[in-house]
Scaffold this active site. Structure first.
Site, short mmCIF file in Angstrom:
data_model
loop_
_atom_site.label_atom_id
_atom_site.label_comp_id
_atom_site.label_asym_id
_atom_site.label_seq_id
_atom_site.Cartn_x
_atom_site.Cartn_y
_atom_site.Cartn_z
CG HIS A 215 -1.90 -1.12 1.22
ND1 HIS A 215 -2.32 -1.77 2.36
CD2 HIS A 215 -2.55 -1.74 0.20
CE1 HIS A 215 -3.18 -2.72 2.05
NE2 HIS A 215 -3.33 -2.72 0.74
CD GLU B 138 -0.80 0.31 4.72
OE1 GLU B 138 -0.10 -0.72 4.81
OE2 GLU B 138 -2.04 0.29 4.63
CG HIS C 267 0.70 -4.15 5.18
ND1 HIS C 267 -0.46 -3.99 4.46
CD2 HIS C 267 1.38 -5.13 4.56
CE1 HIS C 267 -0.48 -4.85 3.44
NE2 HIS C 267 0.64 -5.55 3.49
CD GLU D 59 -1.18 -3.72 9.29
OE1 GLU D 59 -0.86 -2.51 9.19
OE2 GLU D 59 -1.81 -4.33 8.42
#
Length: 718
Positions: free
Chosen positions: A319, A322, A457, A549
């Site tokens: 993404h 990110e 991410h 994350e």
């Protein structure tokens, strides 16, 4: 942390003014160094292109677009850290609030709400009353040169709430307040026209104070007084402080800044020039816009697969918005190069025993879109998708459903392939909605026998592990793989060594309490993700992959990067070391001693097999224990061994020598009407891959032709 230009300006002009800041005057304007204007510019870095900023409503204020050397110095000041959580909940107060879940602690830029409105984790601060006496207050703790405010509306599926205009007030004691002035009038700042787009308002005169208030004046007609915010400001020297806290940072001296495509290429080139013996840069394809996907290889023998040496990869920027993963991967390249040269034994061991591949930007088109707006103005989703609008995290073939459907109709589910599952036929077509970068990454996976990977991410603090896709695509359900125990180990290794994740006192990023799960969770138990790269890697190849994350803030400000590197450095290193756990060996022909490719390695009581690589070597990630391992391939008798995996981070060598089935025996089987075992799945898999490569080649040629034609038309018009 280096002092920014606005801090230096404050020091120059403070002098006796700072004394006044500590007396009855609630604030201290620093006017000599700034023009009385608001500016269109990025909130995050002075060297970025400038998006449109909010304007103060006054006849004396003009809009100016300043770039390069003339860019407004007010933009040099970083965010205080409402979004990144550097600002504690106790530092945020409000005049009133509708409910606990809409309290002042929820008034943070880009904070996300839960599915239901009215719970403890709603998507903004919302005042209880709809009048012009409401305010959100932030205590900077120290004297700060305030330069701007960024505003968003409420994040909610069900409600539309945002502030149209607002005032800004400042104070040194939270008792006496002074309004931000625009000449002789109170400055009225333009806010939002929708809930999600961040809007920057620059103070006409940057002002030194400790406290700042955002005072809404008008708001969406049918909505409430709700907002999310970030505040820009530089800390200034306070002579009344007896001691100064040391700013957190890093001693590694890496290139801590946001790198656009050109700067990323330069950095990677500089690393290869500094460490030419252990690095190599190569490309695996191009994005839709023609940007190359660069990979850095780090190995003591770059460019070559060495027998028995496992292949590892980090992938960042799936993404594009990110952005932290991208910078961490670039920092990791620099760090490993320099530490190898210093003789750091841990890094030397990783480089000599592992072939490491680092892809910093899987979605360069998306990143460039987010980069142009800046870290605070890119919002929650700008740059997430590719140029074609594709979410790459859902763009890989959904092999989970193919496997589960086959198990439902099979008489014996244990005969259903549980690995190397071919991609579906439709996925190989020219008209399939498959991004060029997805095609490139799939091809990359086929060329290199990856063993372990992590997909970096941002936007949360948690490590997820497969399966990401749930059965029947239910919204969320724990969906473990056959290797659930080892995946949980991998996730725990990263999470437990990450400085922020492992902090028991940290607050939630948004609304999910991942600390209750030790900061790891099965992907499907969080939310279903059909077509994820993690699941595809596990079912189509031999590679185990988790998603990390990294931060509550998807696109941290450049000032946060040194701290984020220190938060993740140990995790990045120790996770790579896990590629050396379990079993490894070589499957050979007993007579010729040559390696046998694509031999199936089956661990008893584990319903997931792997295959040997082109040279016959294999790696089977496993937790400590005793295992019965069976290896077989068509044309050979199976071979069985007992293999023990120890607790030390060093793989147990378990080689196999297979005996070829005699020709006479094959003739006997055929004479009796029997069938010779064929590896049909492997053949179909290879055929589909060839088709994917062929359609990719056609699409790339077509797109390049279109781009050449556009450039030619543009040249003629010029």
């Amino acid at each position: 942390m280096e002092k920014t230009l606005c801090t230096l300006a404050a020091v120059i002009f403070l002098g006796g003014i700072l004394d006044a800041a500590l007396t009855d005057d609630p604030t201290t304007p620093i006017s000599p160094s700034f023009s009385n204007t608001t500016t269109a510019a990025s909130a995050s870095s002075a060297d970025r292109p400038a998006p449109t900023a909010a304007r103060t409503k006054s006849s004396t204020v003009r809009d100016k677009h300043l770039e390069g050397e003339g860019q407004d110095k007010r933009l040099d000041c970083p965010p205080l850290g409402l979004e990144s959580l550097r600002v504690d909940d106790s530092q945020i107060q409000a005049s009133s609030y509708q409910a606990t879940g809409l309290g002042p602690h929820r008034g943070r830029l880009n904070i996300q709400s839960g599915i239901e409105d009215g719970d403890l984790y709603d998507g903004a601060w919302c005042a209880e009353h709809k009048d012009r006496h409401q305010w959100l207050e932030v205590d900077a703790i120290h004297l700060t040169l305030f330069t701007g405010v960024i505003l968003q509306g409420r994040n909610s599926i069900w409600s539309w709430d945002w502030v149209h205009t607002y005032k800004v007030q400042l104070s040194n004691d939270s008792v006496s307040w002074k309004s931000c002035m625009n000449g002789t009038e109170e400055a009225i700042f333009e806010g939002n026209q929708d809930p999600e787009t961040p809007v920057l308002g620059l103070l006409p005169v940057p002002t030194v104070a400790r406290f700042i208030r955002i005072n809404p004046q008008t708001w969406y007609t049918n909505g409430s007084v709700c907002l999310r915010a970030e505040v820009l400001g530089c800390r200034v020297h306070d002579p009344t402080e007896t001691h100064s806290e040391q700013e957190p940072g890093s001693q590694d001296g890496l290139d801590f800044r946001q790198h656009n495509y050109t700067e990323m290429r330069k950095l990677m080139k500089s690393v290869t020039e500094e460490c030419p013996d252990i690095t190599r840069v190569y490309t695996i394809g191009k994005s839709y816009e023609g940007l190359k996907l660069y990979v850095m290889e780090i190995s003591d023998n770059p460019g070559k697969h060495e027998l028995g040496e496992p292949e590892f990869r980090y992938v960042a920027g799936m993404h594009g918005n990110e952005a932290l993963g991208r910078e961490l991967v670039l920092n990791l390249m620099q760090y490993m190069c320099r530490e190898y040269k210093k003789g750091n034994q841990r890094v030397v061991r990783l480089v000599t025993e592992t072939r490491i591949h680092l892809l910093p930007s899987m979605n360069p088109d998306g990143y460039e879109e987010a980069y142009k707006k800046g870290s605070e103005l890119a919002g929650w989703a700008d740059g997430r998708f590719t140029f074609q609008g594709i979410d790459l995290n859902h763009n890989f073939p959904d092999l989970n459903t193919i496997m589960w459907d086959a198990e439902l109709i099979a008489e014996d589910k244990y005969k259903v392939p549980n690995h190397y599952i071919p991609m579906p036929e439709y996925y190989t077509k020219e008209d399939a909605m498959v991004a060029p970068v997805t095609r490139a990454v799939i091809n990359w996976m086929q060329e290199i026998p990856f063993v372990l990977s992590a997909n970096l991410h941002g936007g949360e603090l948690v490590v997820t592990y497969p399966y990401d896709c749930t059965r029947d695509w239910v919204p969320k359900e724990d969906t473990p793989t056959a290797d659930n125990a080892f995946f949980r180990w991998l996730a725990t290794v990263y999470a437990s060594t990450n400085r922020v994740m492992s902090n028991p006192n940290r607050r939630h990023c948004h609304y999910e309490d991942f600390q209750a799960h030790n900061n790891i969770i099965n992907g499907g138990a969080w939310h279903t993700v059909p077509g994820s790269m993690n699941d595809f890697s596990y079912l189509h190849n031999n590679c185990f992959e988790v998603t990390v994350e990294l931060s509550c803030d998807k696109f941290p400000h450049v000032s946060e990067l040194p701290v984020e590197w220190e938060n993740n450095k140990e995790s990045l290193l120790i996770y790579m070391e896990q590629v050396h756990r379990g079993l490894k060996g070589v499957v050979r022909d007993k007579a010729t001693k040559r390696g046998i490719p694509d031999a199936i390695i089956k661990v008893e009581d584990h319903e997931h097999d792997i295959r040997s690589a082109a040279d016959g070597d294999y790696w089977r990630l496993l937790n400590p224990g005793d295992y019965k391992v069976v290896v077989w391939t068509p044309g050979y008798y199976p071979s069985t061994r007992q293999c023990r995996v120890g607790s030390e981070p060093r793989a147990t060598i378990c080689d196999f020598a297979l005996t070829r089935t005699p020709v006479q025996r094959l003739k006997e089987i055929r004479a009796k009407g029997g069938r010779i075992p064929q590896d049909v799945e492997l053949r179909v898999r290879a055929l589909r891959l060839r088709k994917l490569r062929a359609s990719t080649k056609v699409l790339n040629q077509r797109r390049e032709g279109q781009q050449r034609a556009r450039r030619a038309r543009a040249a003629r018009r010029a």
